[in-house]
Design a protein around this motif. Structure first.
Motif, PDB file in Angstrom:
ATOM      1  N   HIS A 181      -7.831  28.086  20.080  1.00 29.82           N
ATOM      2  CA  HIS A 181      -6.861  29.033  19.538  1.00 29.82           C
ATOM      3  C   HIS A 181      -5.738  29.270  20.546  1.00 29.82           C
ATOM      4  N   ALA A 231      -1.544  28.026  20.514  1.00 28.74           N
ATOM      5  CA  ALA A 231      -0.421  28.938  20.728  1.00 28.74           C
ATOM      6  C   ALA A 231       0.453  28.468  21.885  1.00 28.74           C
ATOM      7  N   THR A 273       3.119  24.698  21.657  1.00 27.16           N
ATOM      8  CA  THR A 273       4.080  24.615  20.557  1.00 27.16           C
ATOM      9  C   THR A 273       5.444  24.189  21.109  1.00 27.16           C
TER      10      THR A 273
END
Length: 311
Positions: free
Chosen positions: A60, A64, A67
């Motif tokens: 997770h 993030a 990107t």
């Protein structure tokens, strides 16, 4: 808690991988994406990065963090030892580099509820993949005294393994050992007074041993090394960071075997085994952190990077 993991030997890892802008790379232990982001920075639109981790929190956080990069990035929940299956499922025949950063992450150590640390009180857990059944609680409470002695002595390289296992076995007769604080105190009490005064926390080696058992870490390392080299294209590199002697010994010995050619007895006039080296060693003795990095990130002190290039 925010997933935070300072990548150790960052510059050295990038030098070791020699990232090509159009290459395909695997970060088998993505964590919070520290090393992965450094690889992604060096990849162009034609490049590809496969991020593998068995910790959902890690993936997770990595999603993030990773990107906006030009390259294609795949995120896969899996054990790094199964990278060959991951690459097969993704339709990738060969890669230019694989990075493995072994051991536990800073986030896992610093998040009390994960149950990795002897410095805080939490339920005994220590699972990198929280969907698996085996936990530290089960190891501590259901393994025989002999099994605990062997685990703590072998995986923790703890000279007082017998005493610690005996005290654990005695204490759990009254009630199960449930928390990291309980286990830490039991280990401390089992140690002789002189050992309790040593600079290193008395429970450090025992916690390491239980964690390795829970996550099957050493067997995973051996399997990963055996499977990684066939995944490499010719000239591709496998870079591995280890943090204790047990891991490093496996990496060192496996690389040495892979780099070895003929194994015929010396008295044979010609080679009959036909064995050829599969890799050449880069930085034969391995690479360690300099004093500046250790000052900035004390956990880098025990890190050693070894790299092999496929022939």
């Amino acid at each position: 808690m925010e997933f935070h993991h300072v990548p150790v030997l960052a510059r050295q890892c990038m030098d070791a991988l020699a990232v090509r802008p159009d290459g395909v790379y695997v970060d088998g232990t993505t964590g919070g994406g520290g090393h992965s982001s450094l690889i992604a920075q060096r990849l162009g639109e034609a490049g590809r990065l496969v991020c593998i981790d068995r910790d959902d929190d890690a993936l997770h956080a990595a999603r993030a963090r990773l990107t906006g990069f030009a390259c294609r990035i795949d995120f896969v929940k899996s054990n790094f030892m199964d990278m060959d299956e991951v690459l097969r499922d993704l339709g990738i025949p060969a890669v230019q580099g694989v990075l493995l950063d072994l051991g536990v992450s800073s986030y896992q150590l610093d998040t009390p509820e994960r149950g990795f640390s002897y410095q805080s009180d939490a339920p005994l857990d220590m699972r990198m993949d929280r969907t698996q059944a085996l936990t530290a609680r089960e190891v501590v409470n259901s393994y025989s005294e002999q099994q605990l002695r062997e685990i703590i002595g072998t995986y923790g390289e703890e000279r007082y393994a017998g005493r610690i296992a005996a005290v654990i076995a005695a204490r759990r007769k009254d009630r199960p050992i449930e928390t990291t604080a309980e286990l830490s105190e039991i280990v401390r009490c089992a140690m002789p007074a002189a050992a309790r005064r040593e600079k290193q926390h008395p429970a450090k080696r025992t916690f390491q041993a239980v964690r390795i058992e829970v996550n099957g870490e050493l067997s995973a390392v051996q399997t990963a090394l055996d499977r990684a080299v066939p995944c490499l294209a010719t000239g591709g590199r496998l870079a591995v960071i280890s943090f204790h002697s047990l891991e490093d010994r496996i990496v060192k010995q496996t690389f040495a075997q892979l780099a070895k050619g003929c194994i015929c007895p010396k008295e044979f006039p010609v080679c009959v085994c036909g064995r050829k080296p599969q890799v050449r060693l880069i930085d034969r003795g391995g690479v360690t952190a300099d004093e500046q990095e250790i000052l900035e990130n004390p956990r880098a002190r025990s890190a050693r990077l070894r790299t092999a290039e496929k022939i």
